[in-house]
Design a protein around this motif. Sequence first.
Motif, mmCIF file in Angstrom:
data_model
loop_
_atom_site.group_PDB
_atom_site.id
_atom_site.type_symbol
_atom_site.label_atom_id
_atom_site.label_comp_id
_atom_site.label_asym_id
_atom_site.label_seq_id
_atom_site.Cartn_x
_atom_site.Cartn_y
_atom_site.Cartn_z
ATOM 1 N N MET A 48 0.841 -1.195 0.000
ATOM 2 C CA MET A 48 0.000 0.000 0.000
ATOM 3 C C MET A 48 0.873 1.241 0.000
ATOM 4 O O MET A 48 2.089 1.159 0.207
ATOM 5 C CB MET A 48 -0.909 -0.011 1.231
ATOM 6 N N GLY A 49 0.224 2.381 -0.207
ATOM 7 C CA GLY A 49 0.951 3.648 -0.180
ATOM 8 C C GLY A 49 1.546 3.884 1.202
ATOM 9 O O GLY A 49 1.372 3.075 2.115
ATOM 10 N N LYS A 50 2.251 4.984 1.336
ATOM 11 C CA LYS A 50 2.903 5.342 2.600
ATOM 12 C C LYS A 50 3.838 4.230 3.067
ATOM 13 O O LYS A 50 3.939 3.939 4.265
ATOM 14 C CB LYS A 50 1.869 5.615 3.698
ATOM 15 N N ASP A 51 4.462 3.550 2.098
ATOM 16 C CA ASP A 51 5.448 2.501 2.392
ATOM 17 C C ASP A 51 4.904 1.366 3.254
ATOM 18 O O ASP A 51 5.623 0.798 4.071
ATOM 19 C CB ASP A 51 6.678 3.117 3.100
ATOM 20 N N ARG A 52 3.621 1.057 3.066
ATOM 21 C CA ARG A 52 3.087 -0.019 3.893
ATOM 22 C C ARG A 52 3.226 -1.367 3.177
ATOM 23 O O ARG A 52 2.796 -1.531 2.037
ATOM 24 C CB ARG A 52 1.613 0.242 4.225
ATOM 25 N N HIS A 53 3.816 -2.316 3.865
ATOM 26 C CA HIS A 53 4.022 -3.678 3.353
ATOM 27 C C HIS A 53 2.720 -4.448 3.508
ATOM 28 O O HIS A 53 2.051 -4.311 4.527
ATOM 29 C CB HIS A 53 5.139 -4.322 4.204
ATOM 30 N N GLY A 54 2.347 -5.258 2.506
ATOM 31 C CA GLY A 54 1.140 -6.077 2.648
ATOM 32 C C GLY A 54 1.364 -7.189 3.657
ATOM 33 O O GLY A 54 2.489 -7.650 3.842
ATOM 34 N N ALA A 55 0.294 -7.625 4.285
ATOM 35 C CA ALA A 55 0.425 -8.713 5.275
ATOM 36 C C ALA A 55 0.726 -10.026 4.561
ATOM 37 O O ALA A 55 0.243 -10.270 3.451
ATOM 38 C CB ALA A 55 -0.865 -8.836 6.067
ATOM 39 N N ASN A 56 1.524 -10.878 5.193
ATOM 40 C CA ASN A 56 1.778 -12.218 4.645
ATOM 41 C C ASN A 56 0.532 -13.077 4.815
ATOM 42 O O ASN A 56 -0.191 -12.947 5.802
ATOM 43 C CB ASN A 56 2.941 -12.881 5.388
ATOM 44 N N GLY A 57 0.308 -13.960 3.832
ATOM 45 C CA GLY A 57 -0.837 -14.878 3.935
ATOM 46 C C GLY A 57 -0.554 -15.947 4.983
ATOM 47 O O GLY A 57 0.590 -16.357 5.163
ATOM 48 N N ALA A 58 -1.599 -16.407 5.648
ATOM 49 C CA ALA A 58 -1.412 -17.433 6.694
ATOM 50 C C ALA A 58 -1.105 -18.788 6.056
ATOM 51 O O ALA A 58 -1.657 -19.136 5.010
ATOM 52 C CB ALA A 58 -2.669 -17.529 7.542
ATOM 53 N N ASP A 59 -0.204 -19.548 6.681
ATOM 54 C CA ASP A 59 0.099 -20.907 6.231
ATOM 55 C C ASP A 59 -1.071 -21.808 6.578
ATOM 56 O O ASP A 59 -1.884 -21.499 7.441
ATOM 57 C CB ASP A 59 1.332 -21.449 6.975
ATOM 58 N N ILE A 60 -1.103 -22.949 5.924
ATOM 59 C CA ILE A 60 -2.090 -23.944 6.328
ATOM 60 C C ILE A 60 -1.326 -25.228 6.651
ATOM 61 O O ILE A 60 -0.396 -25.591 5.935
ATOM 62 C CB ILE A 60 -3.174 -24.127 5.252
ATOM 63 N N VAL A 61 -1.678 -25.854 7.760
ATOM 64 C CA VAL A 61 -0.949 -27.047 8.195
ATOM 65 C C VAL A 61 -1.877 -28.255 8.107
ATOM 66 O O VAL A 61 -2.964 -28.263 8.679
ATOM 67 C CB VAL A 61 -0.438 -26.887 9.647
ATOM 68 N N LEU A 62 -1.466 -29.242 7.325
ATOM 69 C CA LEU A 62 -2.234 -30.491 7.259
ATOM 70 C C LEU A 62 -1.681 -31.416 8.333
ATOM 71 O O LEU A 62 -0.527 -31.817 8.280
ATOM 72 C CB LEU A 62 -2.061 -31.178 5.902
ATOM 73 N N LYS A 63 -2.497 -31.749 9.298
ATOM 74 C CA LYS A 63 -2.033 -32.631 10.374
ATOM 75 C C LYS A 63 -2.282 -34.072 9.949
ATOM 76 O O LYS A 63 -3.406 -34.432 9.598
ATOM 77 C CB LYS A 63 -2.794 -32.319 11.656
ATOM 78 N N VAL A 64 -1.244 -34.862 9.962
ATOM 79 C CA VAL A 64 -1.384 -36.267 9.550
ATOM 80 C C VAL A 64 -0.805 -37.159 10.640
ATOM 81 O O VAL A 64 0.040 -36.730 11.412
ATOM 82 C CB VAL A 64 -0.664 -36.537 8.200
ATOM 83 N N PRO A 65 -1.261 -38.411 10.699
ATOM 84 C CA PRO A 65 -0.704 -39.316 11.701
ATOM 85 C C PRO A 65 0.755 -39.666 11.401
ATOM 86 O O PRO A 65 1.168 -39.628 10.233
ATOM 87 C CB PRO A 65 -1.581 -40.558 11.603
ATOM 88 N N VAL A 66 1.484 -39.992 12.421
ATOM 89 C CA VAL A 66 2.863 -40.444 12.242
ATOM 90 C C VAL A 66 2.820 -41.735 11.417
ATOM 91 O O VAL A 66 1.999 -42.604 11.670
ATOM 92 C CB VAL A 66 3.523 -40.695 13.609
ATOM 93 N N GLY A 67 3.700 -41.808 10.426
ATOM 94 C CA GLY A 67 3.700 -42.986 9.550
ATOM 95 C C GLY A 67 3.051 -42.708 8.205
ATOM 96 O O GLY A 67 2.910 -43.599 7.392
ATOM 97 N N THR A 68 2.678 -41.447 7.966
ATOM 98 C CA THR A 68 2.040 -41.109 6.691
ATOM 99 C C THR A 68 3.097 -40.859 5.625
ATOM 100 O O THR A 68 4.058 -40.141 5.856
ATOM 101 C CB THR A 68 1.177 -39.843 6.850
ATOM 102 N N GLN A 69 2.881 -41.454 4.487
ATOM 103 C CA GLN A 69 3.753 -41.179 3.343
ATOM 104 C C GLN A 69 3.002 -40.246 2.407
ATOM 105 O O GLN A 69 1.823 -40.443 2.162
ATOM 106 C CB GLN A 69 4.089 -42.468 2.600
ATOM 107 N N ILE A 70 3.713 -39.244 1.899
ATOM 108 C CA ILE A 70 3.091 -38.320 0.968
ATOM 109 C C ILE A 70 3.719 -38.537 -0.395
ATOM 110 O O ILE A 70 4.939 -38.478 -0.555
ATOM 111 C CB ILE A 70 3.266 -36.874 1.451
ATOM 112 N N CYS A 71 2.872 -38.836 -1.367
ATOM 113 C CA CYS A 71 3.343 -39.115 -2.726
ATOM 114 C C CYS A 71 2.737 -38.103 -3.672
ATOM 115 O O CYS A 71 1.788 -37.411 -3.328
ATOM 116 C CB CYS A 71 2.888 -40.498 -3.170
#
Length: 346
Positions: A74-97
Amino acid sequence: MKFLDEAKVYIRSGDGGNGCVSFRREKFIEFGGPNGGDGGKGGDVIAEAVEGLNTLIDYRYQQHFRAKNGQGGMGKDRHGANGADIVLKVPVGTQICDEDGATLIVDLTAPGQRVVLARGGNGGFGNAHFKTSTNRAPRHANPGQPGEELTIRLRLKLIADAGIVGLPNAGKSTFLAAVSAARPKIADYPFTTLNPQLGVVEVDGREFVLADIPGLIEGAHEGVGLGDRFLGHVERCRVLLHLVDGTCAHAGEAYKTVRAELDAYGQGLAEKVEIVALNKADAVDAAAIEQQVACLKRAAKKEPFVISAVNGQGVAEVLRALIAVVEKARGGKADERLVPAAAWRP
Ligand SMILES: Nc1nc2c(ncn2[C@@H]2O[C@H](COP(=O)(O)OP(=O)(O)OP(=O)(O)O)[C@@H](O)[C@H]2O)c(=O)[nH]1
Ligand SMILES: [Mg+2]
């Protein structure tokens, strides 16, 4: 809680915010100069292994995950806010392919392990960024970079130290119930167990996790019965307990049927240390046991244990044999199938 061990989800990281073109305008201040701020970074999509989950059922109800976009500068040297991350919670032992299931992206084997699956786009620079001694009033700014989108497959492979395999009705669930606090369903018809069950077993003050999976029948690798997909849950086991029903017609044949399915499944199951036990010793007479043991010994080429999951005969010896293998393997090195997250980019 419902059990689900496979899921396909679509993920998209956030776009970066655009840079802003703006000039300082104030009364009595001439040549105010550029003051457009930079855009914010888009959110990442992160997968994290958490304790206390043992199913992917959440991903049956929601299959699309989008991280937030970064805000524009934005004007007046204002930095835009960073977008929020999203966390996928998975059980231990999950393989991601990846989408076709062929490439393993990451194997989440420890609680708290995290991997960024899709990185959010960077924000664009605002025009304040481009001012130089020769260009005092830049009129351009950068757009934000787009996020990444991809479809991934989640596959849960439970983490257990030992797994029980055998034909339906061999007494696998009865054995698990006898040695742990797990309470699987037990009944005298085939395919009582429809989902893998885990139990913690204590032997001489030491503990290990034992998995009971649905029964295998001839042709399971071609999808007969419940198929052989549950064998994925014993892939990580250090030792297999192969239970054979002592009341069946021919213990040797029963043993060979299951072995053939393990061979057909592959993934190193056939090479795992195997402990063979003839179950239901209480239900047959001594002569019959002797005959079954002889058959089984010929087929398995090792001495089987003779046990009864119902009255506890021989169970302690089997547990000791299992823990011995588990402890020996624990002294070894960690899971080398792990793909470091840094080595992979979409
Ligand atoms: N007499 C006797 N019966 C047993 C013994 N172990 C199991 N059974 C019986 O065998 C039947 C099948 O037992 P389960 O534990 O459900 O068998 P399973 O291998 O889990 O079978 P699936 O889940 O269908 O693959 C039940 O009726 C049990 O009571 C045993 O040691 N002695
Ligand atoms: Mg069962």
